[in-house]
Design an enzyme around this catalytic site. Structure first.
Site, PDB file in Angstrom:
ATOM      1  N   ASP A  14       0.915  -1.290   0.077  1.00 56.69           N
ATOM      2  CA  ASP A  14       0.084   0.013   0.052  1.00 56.69           C
ATOM      3  C   ASP A  14       0.968   1.229  -0.091  1.00 56.69           C
ATOM      4  O   ASP A  14       2.127   1.085   0.186  1.00 56.69           O
ATOM      5  CB  ASP A  14      -0.875   0.157   1.192  1.00 56.69           C
ATOM      6  N   SER A  15       0.456   2.401  -0.277  1.00 55.99           N
ATOM      7  CA  SER A  15       1.258   3.565  -0.333  1.00 55.99           C
ATOM      8  C   SER A  15       1.570   3.848   1.025  1.00 55.99           C
ATOM      9  O   SER A  15       2.459   4.818   1.417  1.00 55.99           O
ATOM     10  CB  SER A  15       0.218   4.876  -0.976  1.00 55.99           C
ATOM     11  N   TYR A  46      -0.582   8.147  -2.174  1.00 56.44           N
ATOM     12  CA  TYR A  46      -0.702   8.086  -3.605  1.00 56.44           C
ATOM     13  C   TYR A  46      -1.755   8.729  -4.380  1.00 56.44           C
ATOM     14  O   TYR A  46      -2.040   9.099  -5.390  1.00 56.44           O
ATOM     15  CB  TYR A  46      -0.697   6.581  -3.853  1.00 56.44           C
ATOM     16  N   GLY A  47      -3.063   9.010  -3.584  1.00 52.93           N
ATOM     17  CA  GLY A  47      -4.228   9.199  -4.012  1.00 52.93           C
ATOM     18  C   GLY A  47      -4.319  10.531  -4.675  1.00 52.93           C
ATOM     19  O   GLY A  47      -5.076  10.913  -5.427  1.00 52.93           O
ATOM     20  N   CYS A  77      -4.083  -1.000  -1.965  1.00 50.69           N
ATOM     21  CA  CYS A  77      -4.301   0.350  -2.483  1.00 50.69           C
ATOM     22  C   CYS A  77      -5.356   0.551  -3.226  1.00 50.69           C
ATOM     23  O   CYS A  77      -5.155   0.126  -4.467  1.00 50.69           O
ATOM     24  CB  CYS A  77      -2.809   0.908  -2.693  1.00 50.69           C
ATOM     25  N   ASN A  78      -6.370   1.491  -3.099  1.00 49.45           N
ATOM     26  CA  ASN A  78      -7.240   1.508  -3.816  1.00 49.45           C
ATOM     27  C   ASN A  78      -6.901   2.347  -5.179  1.00 49.45           C
ATOM     28  O   ASN A  78      -7.264   2.123  -6.293  1.00 49.45           O
ATOM     29  CB  ASN A  78      -8.550   2.224  -3.444  1.00 49.45           C
ATOM     30  N   THR A  79      -5.930   3.245  -5.051  1.00 48.98           N
ATOM     31  CA  THR A  79      -5.364   4.124  -5.890  1.00 48.98           C
ATOM     32  C   THR A  79      -4.599   3.118  -6.913  1.00 48.98           C
ATOM     33  O   THR A  79      -4.793   3.235  -8.252  1.00 48.98           O
ATOM     34  CB  THR A  79      -4.375   5.129  -5.486  1.00 48.98           C
ATOM     35  N   GLU A 157      -5.947   9.107  10.803  1.00 50.12           N
ATOM     36  CA  GLU A 157      -4.310   8.927  11.270  1.00 50.12           C
ATOM     37  C   GLU A 157      -4.504   9.810  12.396  1.00 50.12           C
ATOM     38  O   GLU A 157      -3.526   9.476  13.567  1.00 50.12           O
ATOM     39  CB  GLU A 157      -3.587   9.311  10.309  1.00 50.12           C
ATOM     40  N   CYS A 189     -11.380   3.229   0.280  1.00 49.40           N
ATOM     41  CA  CYS A 189     -10.133   3.618   0.784  1.00 49.40           C
ATOM     42  C   CYS A 189      -9.725   2.696   1.975  1.00 49.40           C
ATOM     43  O   CYS A 189     -10.821   2.251   2.631  1.00 49.40           O
ATOM     44  CB  CYS A 189     -10.171   5.092   1.151  1.00 49.40           C
ATOM     45  N   THR A 190      -8.413   2.098   2.225  1.00 53.33           N
ATOM     46  CA  THR A 190      -8.346   1.275   3.092  1.00 53.33           C
ATOM     47  C   THR A 190      -8.396   1.806   4.475  1.00 53.33           C
ATOM     48  O   THR A 190      -8.336   1.035   5.468  1.00 53.33           O
ATOM     49  CB  THR A 190      -7.039   0.701   2.899  1.00 53.33           C
ATOM     50  N   HIS A 191      -8.379   3.289   4.556  1.00 50.34           N
ATOM     51  CA  HIS A 191      -8.554   3.955   5.960  1.00 50.34           C
ATOM     52  C   HIS A 191      -9.847   3.888   6.374  1.00 50.34           C
ATOM     53  O   HIS A 191     -10.209   3.906   7.489  1.00 50.34           O
ATOM     54  CB  HIS A 191      -8.131   5.607   5.766  1.00 50.34           C
TER      55      HIS A 191
END
Length: 272
Positions: A14-15, A46-47, A77-79, A157, A189-191
């Site tokens: 992932d980023s 990355y987004g 990573c979705n991006t 975060e 988004c993974t967050h």
């Protein structure tokens, strides 16, 4: 299939830190698997980067995982899943590769009763229209409403998971989707899975939430079974974490994402 190949790790990248929600889902459905995780924390996010830059970064990420002798690559990573999945497939042509977008889209179509589906994600993911296209491939009659929610990542975060400010921002972001009467919402988004409680509150529990990480873990399991790559060893799995910068910060925030201790996080240099 030799025992050695089945015991090779699954590579996940992932980023940054968000992909740990995918690792968490993988650990739940594949408790015997060894995992190597790489977070490109030196170059996150990355987004907001151009697709060309994301594709270059992806090459470095994949080459690092291949150096760890992985048997499969999961793009957490979705991006990257939206603009560079083909880069991963070209660099690893003989092994299974799984992104997070198609599993999330397929699950949304399966769950939605009205085919009015919302998608939220980073600017890069939403601009790519990757989720919209994947959903429409599965259900051409679907109405898809997509919305970039860039403030969600820093809020997560910061640890402001159920903060009043986060709730206000979530309502602001989601109101246009709710007016379209969506019954399902893809957390693209993974967050975002960390915000499930707040999003459920804002949507009054009327919308089904799709965690792309959970959907991806189910697909990864199927792919491993299909290729006889499932690790049946009874040994305690080895889960390793690597980052390109700031391992201490990654460890501190990452334990919230993973729901358990990360152990030693190693800093590595991967830029070609």
């Amino acid at each position: 299939m030799t025992q050695a190949i089945t015991q090779q790790p699954i590579g996940v990248f992932d980023s940054g830190i968000g992909g740990l929600t995918v690792v968490r889902a993988l650990l739940e459905v594949l408790p015997n698997e060894n995992i190597v995780y790489f977070g490109d924390t030196a170059r996150v996010p990355y987004g907001s980067k151009s697709p060309q830059v994301v594709r270059e970064y992806t090459k470095d990420d994949v080459k690092f995982l291949l150096s760890k002798n992985v048997k499969m690559i999961v793009v957490a990573c979705n991006t990257v899943s939206s603009v560079a999945l083909d880069v991963v497939q070209k660099l690893a042509p003989h092994m299974p590769v799984c992104g997070v977008i198609v599993p999330g889209a397929e699950e949304a179509v399966r769950i939605s009763q009205t085919h009015r589906i919302g998608v939220i994600g980073t600017v890069g993911t939403i601009t790519s229209k990757a989720y919209t296209q994947a959903i429409l491939r599965e259900a051409p009659d679907a109405q898809v409403v997509a919305k970039a929610c860039p403030l969600f990542v820093p809020l997560v975060e910061e640890g402001w998971i159920t903060h009043a400010a986060t709730e206000m921002i979530a309502l602001e972001y989601l109101f246009p989707l709710l007016t379209k009467k969506i019954d399902t919402l893809v957390l693209g988004c993974t967050h975002y899975p960390l915000l499930k409680q707040t999003i459920t509150k804002v949507t009054k529990g009327m919308v089904r939430l799709i965690d792309s990480g959970e959907a991806t873990a189910a697909v990864v399991k199927s792919m491993l079974i299909e290729r006889s790559l499932l690790n049946t060893s009874r040994q305690h799995p080895n889960v390793q974490f690597f980052v390109s910068d700031a391992p201490a910060k990654f460890t501190q925030i990452g334990e919230r994402f993973l729901g358990r201790s990360l152990g030693v996080v190693k800093k590595v240099s991967i830029e070609s």
